[in-house]
Design a protein around this motif. Structure first.
Motif, PDB file in Angstrom:
ATOM      1  N   PRO A 176       0.827  -1.210   0.000  1.00 46.37           N
ATOM      2  CA  PRO A 176       0.000   0.000   0.000  1.00 46.37           C
ATOM      3  C   PRO A 176       0.856   1.253   0.000  1.00 46.37           C
ATOM      4  CG  PRO A 176      -0.055  -1.075   2.146  1.00 46.37           C
ATOM      5  CD  PRO A 176       0.618  -2.024   1.208  1.00 46.37           C
ATOM      6  N   ALA A 177       0.357   2.286  -0.643  1.00 45.98           N
ATOM      7  CA  ALA A 177       1.096   3.544  -0.733  1.00 45.98           C
ATOM      8  C   ALA A 177       1.196   4.204   0.643  1.00 45.98           C
ATOM      9  CB  ALA A 177       0.421   4.481  -1.722  1.00 45.98           C
ATOM     10  N   ASP A 187     -12.547   5.357  -5.394  1.00 43.97           N
ATOM     11  CA  ASP A 187     -13.446   4.620  -4.515  1.00 43.97           C
ATOM     12  C   ASP A 187     -12.719   3.395  -3.974  1.00 43.97           C
ATOM     13  OD1 ASP A 187     -15.522   6.395  -4.971  1.00 43.97           O
ATOM     14  OD2 ASP A 187     -16.334   5.233  -6.640  1.00 43.97           O
ATOM     15  N   PRO A 188     -12.979   3.022  -2.721  1.00 46.25           N
ATOM     16  CA  PRO A 188     -12.229   1.911  -2.127  1.00 46.25           C
ATOM     17  C   PRO A 188     -12.570   0.557  -2.742  1.00 46.25           C
ATOM     18  CG  PRO A 188     -13.965   2.648  -0.650  1.00 46.25           C
ATOM     19  CD  PRO A 188     -13.912   3.644  -1.768  1.00 46.25           C
ATOM     20  N   ILE A 189     -11.536  -0.247  -2.949  1.00 48.98           N
ATOM     21  CA  ILE A 189     -11.669  -1.645  -3.334  1.00 48.98           C
ATOM     22  C   ILE A 189     -10.920  -2.443  -2.285  1.00 48.98           C
ATOM     23  CG2 ILE A 189     -11.121  -3.411  -5.053  1.00 48.98           C
ATOM     24  CD1 ILE A 189     -11.279  -1.292  -7.203  1.00 48.98           C
ATOM     25  N   GLU A 190     -11.632  -3.235  -1.515  1.00 47.84           N
ATOM     26  CA  GLU A 190     -11.038  -3.936  -0.378  1.00 47.84           C
ATOM     27  C   GLU A 190     -10.281  -2.955   0.526  1.00 47.84           C
ATOM     28  OE1 GLU A 190     -10.378  -8.509  -1.822  1.00 47.84           O
ATOM     29  OE2 GLU A 190      -8.753  -7.120  -2.258  1.00 47.84           O
ATOM     30  N   GLY A 191     -10.840  -1.756   0.653  1.00 40.57           N
ATOM     31  CA  GLY A 191     -10.266  -0.743   1.525  1.00 40.57           C
ATOM     32  C   GLY A 191      -9.151   0.075   0.913  1.00 40.57           C
ATOM     33  N   THR A 193      -7.764   2.831  -1.637  1.00 41.06           N
ATOM     34  CA  THR A 193      -8.299   3.979  -2.367  1.00 41.06           C
ATOM     35  C   THR A 193      -7.299   4.579  -3.347  1.00 41.06           C
ATOM     36  OG1 THR A 193      -7.646   5.439  -0.542  1.00 41.06           O
ATOM     37  CG2 THR A 193      -9.910   4.582  -0.524  1.00 41.06           C
ATOM     38  N   GLU A 194      -6.156   3.943  -3.526  1.00 37.32           N
ATOM     39  CA  GLU A 194      -5.216   4.423  -4.522  1.00 37.32           C
ATOM     40  C   GLU A 194      -5.513   3.777  -5.874  1.00 37.32           C
ATOM     41  OE1 GLU A 194      -1.186   2.400  -3.638  1.00 37.32           O
ATOM     42  OE2 GLU A 194      -2.336   2.301  -1.773  1.00 37.32           O
ATOM     43  N   LYS A 195      -4.827   4.239  -6.913  1.00 42.08           N
ATOM     44  CA  LYS A 195      -5.114   3.720  -8.251  1.00 42.08           C
ATOM     45  C   LYS A 195      -4.770   2.242  -8.366  1.00 42.08           C
ATOM     46  CE  LYS A 195      -4.131   4.280 -13.169  1.00 42.08           C
ATOM     47  NZ  LYS A 195      -3.398   5.044 -14.211  1.00 42.08           N
ATOM     48  N   ASP A 196      -3.565   1.877  -7.978  1.00 39.82           N
ATOM     49  CA  ASP A 196      -3.114   0.492  -8.069  1.00 39.82           C
ATOM     50  C   ASP A 196      -3.522  -0.236  -6.791  1.00 39.82           C
ATOM     51  OD1 ASP A 196      -1.824  -1.935  -8.291  1.00 39.82           O
ATOM     52  OD2 ASP A 196       0.126  -1.086  -8.825  1.00 39.82           O
ATOM     53  N   VAL A 197      -4.448  -1.176  -6.924  1.00 37.78           N
ATOM     54  CA  VAL A 197      -4.931  -1.902  -5.747  1.00 37.78           C
ATOM     55  C   VAL A 197      -4.213  -3.244  -5.568  1.00 37.78           C
ATOM     56  CG1 VAL A 197      -7.187  -0.800  -5.872  1.00 37.78           C
ATOM     57  CG2 VAL A 197      -6.836  -2.992  -7.026  1.00 37.78           C
ATOM     58  N   GLY A 198      -3.193  -3.490  -6.383  1.00 41.75           N
ATOM     59  CA  GLY A 198      -2.405  -4.706  -6.233  1.00 41.75           C
ATOM     60  C   GLY A 198      -2.893  -5.886  -7.040  1.00 41.75           C
ATOM     61  N   TRP A 199      -3.960  -5.716  -7.784  1.00 42.16           N
ATOM     62  CA  TRP A 199      -4.451  -6.778  -8.650  1.00 42.16           C
ATOM     63  C   TRP A 199      -5.255  -6.168  -9.775  1.00 42.16           C
ATOM     64  CZ3 TRP A 199      -9.808  -7.470  -9.159  1.00 42.16           C
ATOM     65  CH2 TRP A 199     -10.606  -6.859  -8.172  1.00 42.16           C
ATOM     66  N   MET A 200      -5.459  -6.947 -10.814  1.00 42.18           N
ATOM     67  CA  MET A 200      -6.303  -6.497 -11.925  1.00 42.18           C
ATOM     68  C   MET A 200      -7.006  -7.692 -12.542  1.00 42.18           C
ATOM     69  SD  MET A 200      -3.419  -5.439 -14.756  1.00 42.18           S
ATOM     70  CE  MET A 200      -2.168  -6.563 -15.358  1.00 42.18           C
ATOM     71  N   LYS A 201      -8.026  -7.390 -13.313  1.00 42.55           N
ATOM     72  CA  LYS A 201      -8.800  -8.428 -13.979  1.00 42.55           C
ATOM     73  C   LYS A 201      -8.200  -8.705 -15.353  1.00 42.55           C
ATOM     74  CE  LYS A 201     -13.340  -7.364 -11.910  1.00 42.55           C
ATOM     75  NZ  LYS A 201     -14.748  -7.037 -12.223  1.00 42.55           N
ATOM     76  N   PRO A 227      -9.531  -2.230 -11.456  1.00 41.18           N
ATOM     77  CA  PRO A 227     -10.857  -2.857 -11.519  1.00 41.18           C
ATOM     78  C   PRO A 227     -11.940  -1.793 -11.302  1.00 41.18           C
ATOM     79  CG  PRO A 227      -9.367  -4.088 -10.090  1.00 41.18           C
ATOM     80  CD  PRO A 227      -8.685  -2.786 -10.395  1.00 41.18           C
ATOM     81  N   PRO A 228     -13.103  -1.956 -11.935  1.00 37.95           N
ATOM     82  CA  PRO A 228     -13.599  -3.184 -12.574  1.00 37.95           C
ATOM     83  C   PRO A 228     -13.225  -3.360 -14.043  1.00 37.95           C
ATOM     84  CG  PRO A 228     -15.339  -1.561 -12.539  1.00 37.95           C
ATOM     85  CD  PRO A 228     -14.169  -0.942 -11.808  1.00 37.95           C
ATOM     86  N   THR A 229     -12.402  -2.470 -14.602  1.00 33.60           N
ATOM     87  CA  THR A 229     -11.991  -2.621 -15.989  1.00 33.60           C
ATOM     88  C   THR A 229     -11.231  -3.939 -16.170  1.00 33.60           C
ATOM     89  OG1 THR A 229     -11.811  -0.225 -16.247  1.00 33.60           O
ATOM     90  CG2 THR A 229     -10.705  -1.596 -17.888  1.00 33.60           C
ATOM     91  N   ILE A 230     -11.524  -4.619 -17.246  1.00 37.63           N
ATOM     92  CA  ILE A 230     -10.861  -5.877 -17.566  1.00 37.63           C
ATOM     93  C   ILE A 230      -9.800  -5.607 -18.631  1.00 37.63           C
ATOM     94  CG2 ILE A 230     -11.179  -8.242 -18.403  1.00 37.63           C
ATOM     95  CD1 ILE A 230     -14.109  -8.039 -17.517  1.00 37.63           C
ATOM     96  N   MET A 231      -8.614  -6.135 -18.417  1.00 35.92           N
ATOM     97  CA  MET A 231      -7.529  -5.938 -19.377  1.00 35.92           C
ATOM     98  C   MET A 231      -7.917  -6.546 -20.727  1.00 35.92           C
ATOM     99  SD  MET A 231      -5.088  -4.273 -17.904  1.00 35.92           S
ATOM    100  CE  MET A 231      -3.703  -4.568 -19.005  1.00 35.92           C
TER     101      MET A 231
END
Length: 237
Positions: A176-177, A187-191, A193-201, A227-231
């Motif tokens: 985390p940053a 908006d938070p994803i699994e808490g 709120t930064e751009k890179d949440v550590g995973w992507m679809k 996310p929720p954008t899919i690569m």
């Protein structure tokens, strides 16, 4: 007027009509040689246990799409070196977060290269992870991703020109940053709120493509989509 198609500058030895750089079998074979490894493939963490039939269907579709692509590449020999490792632990992983999967994966990879690849080479040196994506990224299949593959994406043997079936690709190195400038921007994803949440679809049918791409350390920071954008094309939701 018919124009003759120019041959690629660096033709694939398996499929000369395309370039080496466009043949995933060629690229993965070179990765194995560079790392001194004998097997490849993302490790999959199963975090949904409500329906075993759907899980088996997911695995069957994944295998089918990979076989389909490597047959096109004339690379079934490289596919034969693929190891599908699924980590299942209903007590600890059912409904687990990406953070939990990341920690489990970090623990697994501490000893995995030696156990999976070989104890040492001809000169007695130990085999490390190299740049292998197998030890830098993991795949998570949760209830939503399982549903997307089994119910939303076209079923084999039909062609799949969509990216409706997806899985989570987790970056094991993510932290985390700490710089407040990067916090609370989304908006938070699994808490987070930064751009890179550590995973992507990523589309499940293209896992080998992302295995090739993520070897480049610059790929994640330059290509990441939250996310929720899919690569994958088209690069929209």
């Amino acid at each position: 007027m018919n124009r003759r198609r120019r041959p690629p500058r660096s033709p694939s030895r398996r499929k000369p009509e395309i370039s080496f750089q466009n043949n995933h079998a060629d690229l993965i074979e070179r990765q194995l040689e560079e790392d001194g490894h004998r097997t490849w493939g993302f490790v999959i963490y199963r975090t949904t246990y409500g329906n075993d039939d759907e899980w088996q269907e997911f695995l069957a579709r994944l295998r089918y799409r990979m076989e389909q692509h490597f047959e096109w590449c004339n690379g079934l020999d490289v596919l034969g070196l693929f190891t599908l490792l699924v980590i299942e632990d209903p007590e600890q992983l059912d409904g687990a977060s990406t953070a939990t999967v990341r920690q489990r994966f970090r623990e697994w990879r501490e000893t995995a290269p030696q156990l999976e690849q070989r104890e040492g080479d001809e000169d007695g040196r130990e085999i490390g992870p190299g740049l292998s994506p197998r030890y830098r990224f993991a795949i998570q299949v949760d209830a939503d991703s399982l549903r997307s593959v089994v119910h939303d994406a076209p079923a084999p043997p039909d062609e799949d020109a969509t990216k409706r079936g997806w899985v989570k690709l987790i970056d094991a190195s993510w932290e985390p940053a700490t710089d407040e400038r990067f916090l609370n921007a989304f908006d938070p994803i699994e808490g987070v709120t930064e751009k890179d949440v550590g995973w992507m679809k990523i589309p499940y049918k293209n896992v080998d493509e992302y295995y090739v791409r993520t070897r480049d350390r610059n790929y994640w920071p330059t290509s990441y989509l939250r996310p929720p954008t899919i690569m994958g094309w088209p690069y929209t939701d």
